[in-house]
Write an enzyme that holds these catalytic residues in place. Sequence first.
Site, PDB file in Angstrom:
ATOM      1  N   ASP A   1      48.497  43.775  31.605  1.00  0.00           N
ATOM      2  CA  ASP A   1      48.084  42.699  32.373  1.00  0.00           C
ATOM      3  C   ASP A   1      48.893  41.574  32.743  1.00  0.00           C
ATOM      4  OD1 ASP A   1      45.955  40.638  33.549  1.00  0.00           O
ATOM      5  OD2 ASP A   1      44.701  42.234  33.456  1.00  0.00           O
TER       6      ASP A   1
ATOM      7  N   LYS B   1      46.741  46.662  39.540  1.00  0.00           N
ATOM      8  CA  LYS B   1      45.711  45.682  39.423  1.00  0.00           C
ATOM      9  C   LYS B   1      46.357  44.576  40.491  1.00  0.00           C
ATOM     10  CE  LYS B   1      42.887  42.666  36.377  1.00  0.00           C
ATOM     11  NZ  LYS B   1      42.630  42.208  35.101  1.00  0.00           N
TER      12      LYS B   1
ATOM     13  N   CYS C   1      41.237  42.556  42.646  1.00  0.00           N
ATOM     14  CA  CYS C   1      40.757  41.526  41.645  1.00  0.00           C
ATOM     15  C   CYS C   1      41.181  40.086  42.146  1.00  0.00           C
ATOM     16  CB  CYS C   1      41.326  41.629  40.357  1.00  0.00           C
ATOM     17  SG  CYS C   1      41.114  40.639  39.133  1.00  0.00           S
TER      18      CYS C   1
ATOM     19  N   ASP D   1      45.885  40.949  41.850  1.00  0.00           N
ATOM     20  CA  ASP D   1      45.116  39.850  41.290  1.00  0.00           C
ATOM     21  C   ASP D   1      45.169  38.604  42.492  1.00  0.00           C
ATOM     22  OD1 ASP D   1      43.333  38.037  40.106  1.00  0.00           O
ATOM     23  OD2 ASP D   1      44.499  38.523  38.118  1.00  0.00           O
TER      24      ASP D   1
ATOM     25  N   ARG E   1      44.574  26.789  39.701  1.00  0.00           N
ATOM     26  CA  ARG E   1      45.056  27.702  38.460  1.00  0.00           C
ATOM     27  C   ARG E   1      46.657  27.634  38.526  1.00  0.00           C
ATOM     28  NH1 ARG E   1      45.882  33.881  36.088  1.00  0.00           N
ATOM     29  NH2 ARG E   1      44.864  33.434  34.213  1.00  0.00           N
TER      30      ARG E   1
ATOM     31  N   ASP F   1      35.055  38.062  35.804  1.00  0.00           N
ATOM     32  CA  ASP F   1      35.732  37.972  34.694  1.00  0.00           C
ATOM     33  C   ASP F   1      34.803  37.805  33.538  1.00  0.00           C
ATOM     34  OD1 ASP F   1      38.275  38.267  35.224  1.00  0.00           O
ATOM     35  OD2 ASP F   1      38.720  36.071  35.070  1.00  0.00           O
TER      36      ASP F   1
HETATM   37  C1  DGJ Z   1      41.988  36.762  36.548  1.00  0.00           C
HETATM   38  C2  DGJ Z   1      41.721  38.304  36.274  1.00  0.00           C
HETATM   39  O1  DGJ Z   1      40.329  38.337  36.585  1.00  0.00           O
HETATM   40  C3  DGJ Z   1      41.759  38.508  34.757  1.00  0.00           C
HETATM   41  O2  DGJ Z   1      41.216  40.040  34.583  1.00  0.00           O
HETATM   42  C4  DGJ Z   1      43.307  38.832  34.393  1.00  0.00           C
HETATM   43  O3  DGJ Z   1      44.015  39.596  35.064  1.00  0.00           O
HETATM   44  C5  DGJ Z   1      43.842  37.397  34.675  1.00  0.00           C
HETATM   45  N1  DGJ Z   1      43.669  36.772  35.978  1.00  0.00           N
HETATM   46  C6  DGJ Z   1      45.333  37.340  34.558  1.00  0.00           C
HETATM   47  O4  DGJ Z   1      46.039  36.006  34.629  1.00  0.00           O
END
Ligand code: DGJ
Length: 728
Positions: free
Chosen positions: A357, A471, A519, A473, A437, A541
């Site tokens: 991650d 993944k 995500c 994000d 963020r 999350d």
């Molecule tokens: C948000 C995601 O939902 C989490 O699973 C993780 O990947 C974090 N970001 C990492 O910054």
Amino acid sequence: MQRFLVAFFSLVSVLTAQGAPGDTHIAIETRKTALVIRVDKEQNPTIVHFGQRLSRPDEYAQIPGNGKRGEDYTGIYNSVYTPAGSRNLLEPAIQVTHADGNPSLDLRYVRHESKPAGEGVVLTTVYLKDPQYPFEVTLYYKAYQNEDVIEQWSTIRHTEKKNVTLHKYASANLYIPAQNYYLTHFHGDWANEMNPTEEPLTEGIKVLDSKLGTRADLFQPPSFLVALNQPAQEDQGEVMAGTLAWSGNYQIAFEVDPLHNLRMTAGINPYASAYTLAPGKEFVTPAFLFTYSNTGKGTASRSLHRWARKFRIPQGQGDRLTLLNNWEATFFDFNEEKLTGLFKDGKKLGVDLFLLDDGWFGNKYPRNNDKTALGDWQENVNKLPHGLGYLVKEAENAGIKFGIWLEPEMVSPKSELYEKHTDWVLKLPNRQEYYYRNQLVLDLTNPKVQDFVYGVVDNVMTKNPTIGYIKWDCNAVIYNAFSATNPNPSHLYVEYVQGLYKVVERLRAKYPTLPMMLCSGGGGRVDYGALRYFTEFWPSDNTDGLERVFIQWNYSYFYPSIATCNHVTDWGKQPIKFRTDVAMMGKMGYDIVVSKLDEKELQFSQEALKTYERIKNVIWQGDMFRLASPYTGDVASLMYVNEARDRAVWFTYLTKNRYKAGSVAPIRLQGLDPAKNYTVRELNVYPGARSAINNTTAYSGNYLMTVGFNPNVDARRTSVVLELTEAK
Ligand code: DGJ
């Protein structure tokens, strides 16, 4: 094929049927549903029916024009695509200013056609035109016969002398007459996604919308249910389920008109999005997807699931990988040694893949927290001195695949990318920068940025071709929405999403089978626009087992379990068995420190993964039935039944903690074959525990669906998984 052609030609004859003198009726039909458009002598196209398909199509001509009761002063309350500015008095589907400044539009029928668009799919195209201006709208209806799903979108073009401004340009406009309407919509925030609210719709307009730009459904997803005449029920009553396939700002308006009929418009949000359309160019709206059921919302969900698996989600009928993710196990604090240890843990646990991650990149500004380095996609030399290639090999040596987290659309203010390319970032001159963020969004309307974002993924994949999972994000919304390079500021929101789709389209062309998770800092971005490219999505999350029962329950109205990523983590107070059982109702993964599991927890998890391997196809490809709602009782209960109806997996959870709460009575099953006999066996029994289920008796499907069966869920057995197998 022959059968299909016969069905198609009989459908075409329906399409040209003319019941009332001078009127044309266009019937867009699936196996059970019909949407019927009437074109009158003046070439006005209106909707006269949406609901169950009639057995005698000639009777569509008998349906009263506006659903009954009273005067429609315009004759177009039920317009198939309501134009603004001329005689319309209600919410329009389209509003434009012509090249000469005329702010009105009239749309009359020109012609229509219908043709097969794949096995079991019929595309009907209805051409409309303004009688005074060279301005055309074409409506497309793709009817998925067996799945009972209709996909509708529109294209807009003109050949006026100069540009035309589109102020509103919906994907779809529907009209539904009923006695009463009950809207179920969903709302939420980070870690609290998909809370349902059901409310009666009254005269006036109720709007669902998003202005967040990127994570469009963080507060309110573009998916809803409308029940007709009575509140939505699981297995009876008329329900429509709808969702907009668009990953950006959207607006869905529900208007109960002066005749008490429901008008609906769904599409891109007109907010700050006036679109300048040049002569000869075409604007294509996103698709609005909908299904109608007269046997409740369960049928509507199953129709959408079947459609999504077969027609939308990449490898929707294929396989998925179980994985161990390190986000909650390490956060940003890891190095090669720690990670190689986790690979071995993943192998010991029994998952297919290790997912690295956030935190692996950035050198000038190392990514040791969430304030830096987005955009600087080079391995951090302190954490990963031997690079990703080494990790991929180490994972493979340990016997599992390697996947990686990326957030390619974003940039940290503290990054080399930001320093080099300030004009690649969405922000306003003369305004303070606002961060969500601690980050900003890249300008995906800029083709150079699109190339960069494509390159982020492509470079990682080219250097490490055996990477088995991405993944993707997306943790920020768009503040100060402005592009330094886009000549049309009000195209930003639309072209952002189009830019994103261009990037993922290119990636999919090069990597057609690469599993990619959608995500968005939890579940802020889930829609069937993005799910054309992503194999799965991250719902939230929040992985607290109990919370997840509710979150997954609500996603299940629209999305199939094969696309729903559920991870077992340390969130919440439920035992690992509960969390594992919940995660199994989808695509299962883990985000835990395996070495901290005690002997029994490890043994339980290893066995659960083996069980999952055996039953996953029933869960992923089977029909899902929501049996008992956690909103109305003590338990949540759902089951999945395979197509042959000889196997089923049934999950029940205690969701209330009052004294004596539990499954006090048998729960009636669904979807089984009444004539088959089934044995019932408990799965995921914790080491040392004894199952309370007698697995020697075979029950008929008829018995199980009429009388039911008690899984014996109570405070001592808070989650129970049962497998039903045909006894032969
Ligand atoms: C948000 C995601 O939902 C989490 O699973 C993780 O990947 C974090 N970001 C990492 O910054």
